[in-house]
Each structure stands twice: as C-alpha cells, then as structure tokens.
Enzyme design. Structure first.
Site, PDB file in Angstrom:
ATOM      1  CE  LYS A   1      -4.522  10.326 -24.256  1.00 40.03           C
ATOM      2  NZ  LYS A   1      -5.273  10.461 -23.008  1.00 40.03           N
TER       3      LYS A   1
ATOM      4  NE  ARG B   1     -12.380  15.096 -29.751  1.00 38.36           N
ATOM      5  CZ  ARG B   1     -12.228  14.721 -28.480  1.00 38.36           C
ATOM      6  NH1 ARG B   1     -11.050  14.395 -28.018  1.00 38.36           N
ATOM      7  NH2 ARG B   1     -13.254  14.674 -27.657  1.00 38.36           N
TER       8      ARG B   1
ATOM      9  CE1 TYR C   1      -3.994   2.076   0.388  1.00 38.04           C
ATOM     10  CE2 TYR C   1      -2.471   3.460   1.627  1.00 38.04           C
ATOM     11  CZ  TYR C   1      -3.674   3.304   0.957  1.00 38.04           C
ATOM     12  OH  TYR C   1      -4.537   4.353   0.847  1.00 38.04           O
TER      13      TYR C   1
ATOM     14  CG  PHE D   1     -16.864  14.406 -26.300  1.00 36.20           C
ATOM     15  CD1 PHE D   1     -16.652  15.503 -25.481  1.00 36.20           C
ATOM     16  CD2 PHE D   1     -15.990  13.340 -26.208  1.00 36.20           C
ATOM     17  CE1 PHE D   1     -15.589  15.529 -24.586  1.00 36.20           C
ATOM     18  CE2 PHE D   1     -14.916  13.360 -25.323  1.00 36.20           C
ATOM     19  CZ  PHE D   1     -14.729  14.457 -24.502  1.00 36.20           C
TER      20      PHE D   1
ATOM     21  CG  PHE E   1      -7.725  17.736 -24.374  1.00 36.22           C
ATOM     22  CD1 PHE E   1      -7.949  17.204 -25.627  1.00 36.22           C
ATOM     23  CD2 PHE E   1      -7.979  16.936 -23.267  1.00 36.22           C
ATOM     24  CE1 PHE E   1      -8.411  15.895 -25.788  1.00 36.22           C
ATOM     25  CE2 PHE E   1      -8.434  15.627 -23.422  1.00 36.22           C
ATOM     26  CZ  PHE E   1      -8.651  15.104 -24.690  1.00 36.22           C
ATOM     27  CB  THR E   2     -12.552  17.495 -23.851  1.00 36.40           C
ATOM     28  OG1 THR E   2     -11.644  16.390 -23.771  1.00 36.40           O
ATOM     29  CG2 THR E   2     -12.956  17.707 -25.307  1.00 36.40           C
TER      30      THR E   2
ATOM     31  CG  ASP F   1      -1.632  17.858 -21.741  1.00 37.77           C
ATOM     32  OD1 ASP F   1      -1.023  16.775 -21.747  1.00 37.77           O
ATOM     33  OD2 ASP F   1      -2.864  17.938 -21.874  1.00 37.77           O
TER      34      ASP F   1
HETATM   35  O1  PLI Z   1      -7.642  10.434 -20.642  1.00 41.44           O
HETATM   36  P1  PLI Z   1      -6.777  10.897 -19.536  1.00 41.44           P
HETATM   37  O2  PLI Z   1      -7.563  11.276 -18.342  1.00 41.44           O
HETATM   38  O3  PLI Z   1      -5.672   9.952 -19.211  1.00 41.44           O
HETATM   39  O4  PLI Z   1      -5.997  12.205 -20.062  1.00 41.44           O
HETATM   40  C1  PLI Z   1      -6.640  13.396 -20.359  1.00 41.44           C
HETATM   41  C2  PLI Z   1      -5.914  14.108 -21.472  1.00 41.44           C
HETATM   42  C3  PLI Z   1      -5.164  15.202 -21.191  1.00 41.44           C
HETATM   43  N1  PLI Z   1      -4.516  15.878 -22.177  1.00 41.44           N
HETATM   44  C4  PLI Z   1      -4.574  15.498 -23.463  1.00 41.44           C
HETATM   45  C5  PLI Z   1      -3.850  16.288 -24.489  1.00 41.44           C
HETATM   46  C6  PLI Z   1      -5.302  14.380 -23.808  1.00 41.44           C
HETATM   47  O5  PLI Z   1      -5.327  14.005 -25.074  1.00 41.44           O
HETATM   48  C7  PLI Z   1      -6.011  13.643 -22.805  1.00 41.44           C
HETATM   49  C8  PLI Z   1      -6.835  12.553 -23.116  1.00 41.44           C
HETATM   50  N2  PLI Z   1      -7.093  12.263 -24.367  1.00 41.44           N
HETATM   51  C9  PLI Z   1      -7.898  11.319 -24.837  1.00 41.44           C
HETATM   52  C10 PLI Z   1      -8.692  10.395 -23.992  1.00 41.44           C
HETATM   53  C11 PLI Z   1      -7.979  11.228 -26.278  1.00 41.44           C
HETATM   54  O6  PLI Z   1      -8.674  10.345 -26.795  1.00 41.44           O
HETATM   55  O7  PLI Z   1      -7.329  12.049 -26.951  1.00 41.44           O
END
Ligand code: PLI
Length: 472
Positions: A273, A397, A87, A464, A139-140, A230
């Site tokens: 990513k 998008r 933990y 979305f 970004f969303t 970011d």
């Molecule tokens: O999906 P998360 O919570 O791990 O990350 C959010 C996020 C933050 N910044 C950017 C530039 C992103 O692209 C992002 C998440 N993007 C998704 C889920 C996408 O499909 O692009």
C-alpha cells in the site's frame, strides 16, 4: 452573441480556483476495456457475485483494492535492475533496513513477503493462548492471525467510528476508557500488546490523532503493555494529522510519521500500500528479544532473514518507494483524488462514510439498499450491481468480511455494511473517477429494484475472498 461571451472561461478564471495535481506525469500506459453489459452480467454470475472471483481482464476500472496495485515510478523500475539476488546478505536488504530506520525510526527489521507474513510472525511471537489484543477496529487478516495464535481481539475504537455519518476528524482514535476497562477486566499480563492501525481500513480509512497515540502510549506504559502499529497506511494518517491537528500544520509528512512511530514499540507493514510496491512487507521492532524471535521464525515461514520472501529487486523498489511515499505533494494528491470521487458522490446525495478517508470511498449499503436485510448481504449485492452497471470493481466490507464468531459459529454483524471503492496509487486519472461516480449514480437511481443474495459456498477462513452467492 458578443465576441467576449463566446470565449469559454475556465473554472480557474471564473472562480480564481487553484487545483492540486499529481506530482508526476505518465510515461507508460496499460490498455483497459469495458466489456458489453451482457458479458458483465455473465461474468458476475460465473464469479458467484463475488468481485474477488472475477478475472481482472473482465474489469474496466479496478477499485478492488489499493494493495499491490499502485504504479511504480521510473526510479523504482530502474531500481529493479539493481537487484542483488544473493540468497544471503543482499545489498538491497541493507538499503531497505536503513531506509525503514531513517523514516520510521525503528531499530530492528525483519523482511516478509507481504503484510500478513509480518502479522503471522508478530502474533505467534507475542500472543499466548487466552490473551486479549485490544485494537482500533479489526482488520480481517490481522484479527485472524491474532486468533490463530490463541488470542481474542477486542475492539476499543471510539463509538463514532461505527457511525458512517459522524464527522469526528479522528475516527480511528482509541477509546481510552474502553482500553482501561479491558485492562481492569482481564489484567495487563493478559494483554501482550495494543494493536493500533493508522489509518483504520474497516472504518473507512479514518485516521488516529497524535494526541491519541501519545495517550495510548502513556496508558500502556503505566501497565507495561506494548504498543504495536499496523503502519500499512501511515503516510495517509500523517496527512490527516498535518491537515487537522493543531501544531502539525507546518510539520512535514516525514516528521509526523517519525514522531507517531516513536510512540510505538514496533510495527508491521503491508508495503503493497503506502510503500508503493506491488509486493513486499516488513516487521519492525525496538525490542531485541522480539527481533531475535521473529528473525528466527522468518526463516521457517517466509525465507532467509535478509529477504523474507522478497527478491533483491523487490527490496530495492521498496526502499525507493518509501522515500517517494513520504513526499508531501504526493500524499496530498493521493488523498485529493480519493476526496474528489467522494465529493462527487456527496454532491449527488449518495450515502458514503464521512469524513472521506485516505485510500477509498466507502458506500453505505445500509442506506443505499435499506430494503435488503443484512442477512441478504446488501454490500455484496451493491458491489455486484456496480460491476454489472459499468465494469467498475469494488469490494464488500460488511457482514461477509466480518466472518463468523469462532466460538458461537454465528455471523458477526458489523454496524458498518459498506462497499469499498479503493483507489490504487498513481494509476487512474480524474476522468476515471468521473466514470466511477456516474456509474454509482446510475445504480443509485435504480436502487429500489435491487434484490439481495444468498450464500451458497462459504470457506472456513477469510470467507469474503472465496464465498459464492446466488441472486434471490
Ligand atoms: O495484504 P497483505 O498481506 O500485504 O496485508 C495485510 C493487511 C494488513 N493490515 C491492513 C490495514 C491491511 O489493509 C492489509 C491488507 N489489506 C488489503 C489486502 C486490502 O485490500 O485492504
């Protein structure tokens, strides 16, 4: 026919071409299948013409997102077995911290379950009610967390980023005049940080240059404003700097990444990513006070400050993923595959965002379906039509993703109305890209018959993901 002419020549022999190839080979496969067209039509209608609401078993080639959809290496899978599921104080956490420090150069690290967990912490820690947060396009999830913390996001990206045909090599750049104008208008004390993304997702995966981040940092320093990054797709940004920016052609991705981060005070990261894992995230900062605040908050929202919502094994896979993701040959093949798909479409005259970005091809729905007005959701329609044609899943998008202005309740109307075909890392082959391109071409050839959609269900946040539509 002569003996000589009957021997087929390879492209390489004919043109002396030298191709790139992925620096890996495939050890395990996951079967996929293409549903018959009537079943795809039914699945799309049942999903309310929203590709997020499809079952993945009904999808043939899944280009919804590059988030958490990459393939891990044998080293990463081996790393899972090294999980220390304590933990508190897991060995894997310390390895992760050392790896982030080594490659990104930040001092203090707070682990989170994914990117938006880190966005939540940094937004709550730094933003006061009435603050303004300038950034290179929204970004969303990033903007929503800034708004929920009481801030207003202000887009200060260069104008070229809003034009899908403009060939500027660094469309992710911040417009220093727009930034200066905001500082003059609201005062530096109302700007807790500048929110910089490398590469810019909503602009088409477009990079920001080293010269620009240096200039942003210099301007920010003059007013005592922080710069936060970011870093979600920074490896790809580093590749474009290496490819396009004078003086960086002989530098490694790893060196470029570290230099870029050195012009920022901290970063948040969706490790799903560029860090090549299926789940995970982190927040990094060079500021001790910000570290203390966010390390305390993480135990409320994510988990203890030595795991932040990840299992020990996840942190091990993530640390290994970072070391693999900074390899030049990997990033080159990654961007090369995206470009391969984009060039096929460009050759057929299909309108996409140019230059081709780092993680995805963005179809320009305004030019694809010019007869469908933005209120009838041309990009949402196009994503649905592509799925119906072939089982290939992309995502909208455009106006749906942009949501509503929280003050007026009106739709935000982005200039860019796009469908994103996002390439997962190390997952699909060039043959899959051919199938995708041919499906887009088939939809393009029937474009005049397309009919738009009306929204019949709209959730309050990030609509979305869950909105539903019917065909007009
Ligand atoms: O999906 P998360 O919570 O791990 O990350 C959010 C996020 C933050 N910044 C950017 C530039 C992103 O692209 C992002 C998440 N993007 C998704 C889920 C996408 O499909 O692009």
């Amino acid at each position: 026919m002569s003996e000589e002419r009957s021997i087929p020549q390879t492209m390489g022999q004919q043109f002396g071409r030298r191709s790139w190839a992925e620096p890996w080979k495939i050890k395990m496969v996951e079967p996929i299948r293409q549903l018959p067209r009537p079943e795809r039509e039914r699945a799309m209608a049942e999903a309310g013409y929203n590709t997020f609401l499809l079952r993945s078993a009904d999808v043939y080639i899944d280009l919804l997102t590059d988030s958490g959809t990459g393939a891990m290496s044998d080293r990463q899978w081996a790393g899972l077995m090294m999980g220390d599921e304590a933990y508190a104080g897991s060995r894997n956490f310390y390895r992760l911290v050392e790896t982030i420090q080594a490659y990104y150069g930040y001092k203090y690290i707070v682990p989170t379950h994914q990117g938006r967990g880190a966005e939540h912490l940094i937004s709550q820690a730094l933003i006061q009610q009435g603050d303004f947060i300038p950034g290179n396009m929204y970004f969303t999830t990033t903007r929503l967390h800034q708004e929920l913390a009481g801030g207003t996001f202000v887009d200060v990206i260069i104008d070229e980023a809003h034009d899908p045909t403009d060939l500027h090599p660094f469309k992710g750049n911040i417009d220093l005049e727009k930034l200066q104008a905001l500082i003059d208008r609201v005062g530096p004390e109302r700007i807790p940080y500048i929110s910089v993304a490398g590469t810019v997702n909503m602009a088409g995966g477009q990079p920001i240059s080293m010269a620009n981040i240096k200039a942003v940092k210099a301007l920010a320093d003059r007013y005592g404003i922080r710069v936060y990054l970011d870093a979600t797709r920074m490896m790809e940004n580093a590749f474009f700097i290496q490819e396009r920016e004078p003086g960086y052609e002989d530098k490694s991705i790893a060196d470029i990444l570290k230099e870029f981060c050195s012009y920022t005070d901290g970063a948040w990261m969706s490790a799903k990513k560029d860090n090549l894992v299926n789940i995970g995230g982190w927040l990094a900062t060079n500021e001790e006070a910000v570290f203390e605040r966010t390390r305390n908050m993480v135990v409320v929202y994510e988990g203890l400050h030595t795991y932040g919502g990840m299992a020990g094994r996840d942190m091990e896979a993530l640390a290994i993923g970072i070391t693999e993701a900074v390899q030049d040959d990997y990033v080159r093949a990654r961007v090369g595959q995206v470009r391969y798909l984009g060039e096929l479409l460009t050759d057929w005259g299909i309108p996409i965002v140019q230059p081709i970005g780092g993680h995805a091809i963005f179809l320009d729905a305004k030019r694809f379906y010019p007869h469908i007005p933005q209120d009838e959701f041309p990009a949402q329609t196009l994503a649905a039509d592509i799925y119906i044609d072939s089982g290939v899943r992309g995502m909208e998008r455009g106006i749906v993703s942009a949501g509503r202005n929280p003050e007026t309740g009106e739709h935000r109307r982005p200039k860019l109305e796009l469908v994103r075909l996002t390439i997962p890392r190390r997952v699909y082959t060039q043959a899959h890209m051919d199938v995708v391109a041919e499906s887009i071409k088939a939809v393009w050839d029937k474009r005049h018959d397309a009919r738009g959609l009306k929204m019949v269900y709209e959730p309050k946040y990030l609509r979305f993901f869950q909105a539903r539509f019917e065909r007009l």
